[in-house]
Design a protein around this motif. Structure first.
Motif, PDB file in Angstrom:
ATOM      1  N   ALA A  64       0.840  -1.208   0.000  1.00  0.00           N
ATOM      2  CA  ALA A  64       0.000   0.000   0.000  1.00  0.00           C
ATOM      3  C   ALA A  64       0.870   1.252   0.000  1.00  0.00           C
ATOM      4  O   ALA A  64       0.574   2.232  -0.707  1.00  0.00           O
ATOM      5  CB  ALA A  64      -0.938  -0.001   1.205  1.00  0.00           C
ATOM      6  N   HIS A  65       1.957   1.235   0.754  1.00  0.00           N
ATOM      7  CA  HIS A  65       2.859   2.388   0.786  1.00  0.00           C
ATOM      8  C   HIS A  65       3.573   2.542  -0.559  1.00  0.00           C
ATOM      9  O   HIS A  65       3.742   3.657  -1.058  1.00  0.00           O
ATOM     10  CB  HIS A  65       3.864   2.275   1.924  1.00  0.00           C
ATOM     11  N   GLU A  66       3.995   1.441  -1.135  1.00  0.00           N
ATOM     12  CA  GLU A  66       4.671   1.504  -2.435  1.00  0.00           C
ATOM     13  C   GLU A  66       3.744   2.069  -3.517  1.00  0.00           C
ATOM     14  O   GLU A  66       4.188   2.803  -4.396  1.00  0.00           O
ATOM     15  CB  GLU A  66       5.197   0.125  -2.831  1.00  0.00           C
ATOM     16  N   GLU A  67       2.457   1.732  -3.439  1.00  0.00           N
ATOM     17  CA  GLU A  67       1.486   2.299  -4.387  1.00  0.00           C
ATOM     18  C   GLU A  67       1.390   3.813  -4.203  1.00  0.00           C
ATOM     19  O   GLU A  67       1.301   4.563  -5.175  1.00  0.00           O
ATOM     20  CB  GLU A  67       0.123   1.631  -4.222  1.00  0.00           C
ATOM     21  N   TRP A  68       1.396   4.267  -2.942  1.00  0.00           N
ATOM     22  CA  TRP A  68       1.376   5.713  -2.670  1.00  0.00           C
ATOM     23  C   TRP A  68       2.639   6.371  -3.222  1.00  0.00           C
ATOM     24  O   TRP A  68       2.579   7.427  -3.847  1.00  0.00           O
ATOM     25  CB  TRP A  68       1.240   5.984  -1.177  1.00  0.00           C
ATOM     26  N   ILE A  69       3.786   5.756  -2.992  1.00  0.00           N
ATOM     27  CA  ILE A  69       5.059   6.324  -3.454  1.00  0.00           C
ATOM     28  C   ILE A  69       5.029   6.530  -4.970  1.00  0.00           C
ATOM     29  O   ILE A  69       5.505   7.546  -5.475  1.00  0.00           O
ATOM     30  CB  ILE A  69       6.246   5.432  -3.023  1.00  0.00           C
ATOM     31  N   ALA A  70       4.453   5.590  -5.700  1.00  0.00           N
ATOM     32  CA  ALA A  70       4.398   5.684  -7.159  1.00  0.00           C
ATOM     33  C   ALA A  70       3.286   6.609  -7.668  1.00  0.00           C
ATOM     34  O   ALA A  70       3.295   6.984  -8.837  1.00  0.00           O
ATOM     35  CB  ALA A  70       4.203   4.295  -7.753  1.00  0.00           C
ATOM     36  N   SER A  71       2.372   7.014  -6.794  1.00  0.00           N
ATOM     37  CA  SER A  71       1.216   7.806  -7.221  1.00  0.00           C
ATOM     38  C   SER A  71       1.619   9.192  -7.720  1.00  0.00           C
ATOM     39  O   SER A  71       2.664   9.740  -7.350  1.00  0.00           O
ATOM     40  CB  SER A  71       0.215   7.956  -6.068  1.00  0.00           C
TER      41      SER A  71
END
Length: 182
Positions: A64-71
């Motif tokens: 979930a954090h990695e998805e935020w980082i890529a957003s």
């Protein structure tokens, strides 16, 4: 169990915590990231190093954090911060963020850099917490095992032994003071 993100940042001089663009930036980070993660963000500064800022928040998991980082929203924040902020480091800890004292005005963080192989979590916790009934304590290891050691947090310095205990190379102690960006 939600994990805890512990990120360490540093302002590039001559920027300060009270500069309007810094306050605006961290207000956006707080709003945008918490709307993505569903967890509140807490910010702390190191009184001994006024340029240091520590962000502590929760995530359902690393993915979930990695998805935020890529957003796109996070990428926009990174572009804004490029000229005045450095990322020192970040870890995902196996510390349940739901247990974190989000209202705490101050914390002590001790990173144990000693070898931890073969030592039980209970033994490590007992060795670090000398007065466990005085305020909240928590600890966690990096779930991605990128870094070694264990991060211990407490609302009181009384939880940890004397600062000059002959183990300076094994423990890095940082006092943290809450900072609010509104």
């Amino acid at each position: 169990m939600p994990i805890t993100e512990f990120a360490s940042l540093s302002l590039i001089p001559p920027n300060t915590l009270s500069d309007p663009h810094v306050v605006d930036f961290f207000s956006k980070v707080s709003s945008w990231q918490s709307s993505s993660s569903g967890y509140s963000l807490t910010f702390f500064t190191n009184p001994a190093e006024s340029a240091e800022i520590h962000l502590i928040t929760g995530w359902d998991d690393v993915r979930a954090h990695e998805e935020w980082i890529a957003s796109s929203r996070n990428q926009e924040l990174l572009q804004i911060a490029e000229g005045f902020l450095n990322i020192i480091g970040m870890v995902h800890l196996d510390l349940d963020f739901n247990e974190f004292p989000v209202g705490a005005e101050s914390l002590v963080c001790v990173k144990s850099t000693a070898a931890t192989k073969g030592v039980s979590e209970e033994a490590k916790s007992k060795s670090m917490a000398s007065i466990p009934e005085y305020g909240w304590t928590g600890h966690g290891k990096d779930v991605q095992e990128i870094s070694t050691g264990v991060y211990y947090f407490a609302e009181s310095d009384a939880h940890f032994g004397p600062e000059d205990d002959g183990k300076e190379d094994m423990h890095v102690r940082t006092r943290l003071k809450r900072v609010k960006f509104t």
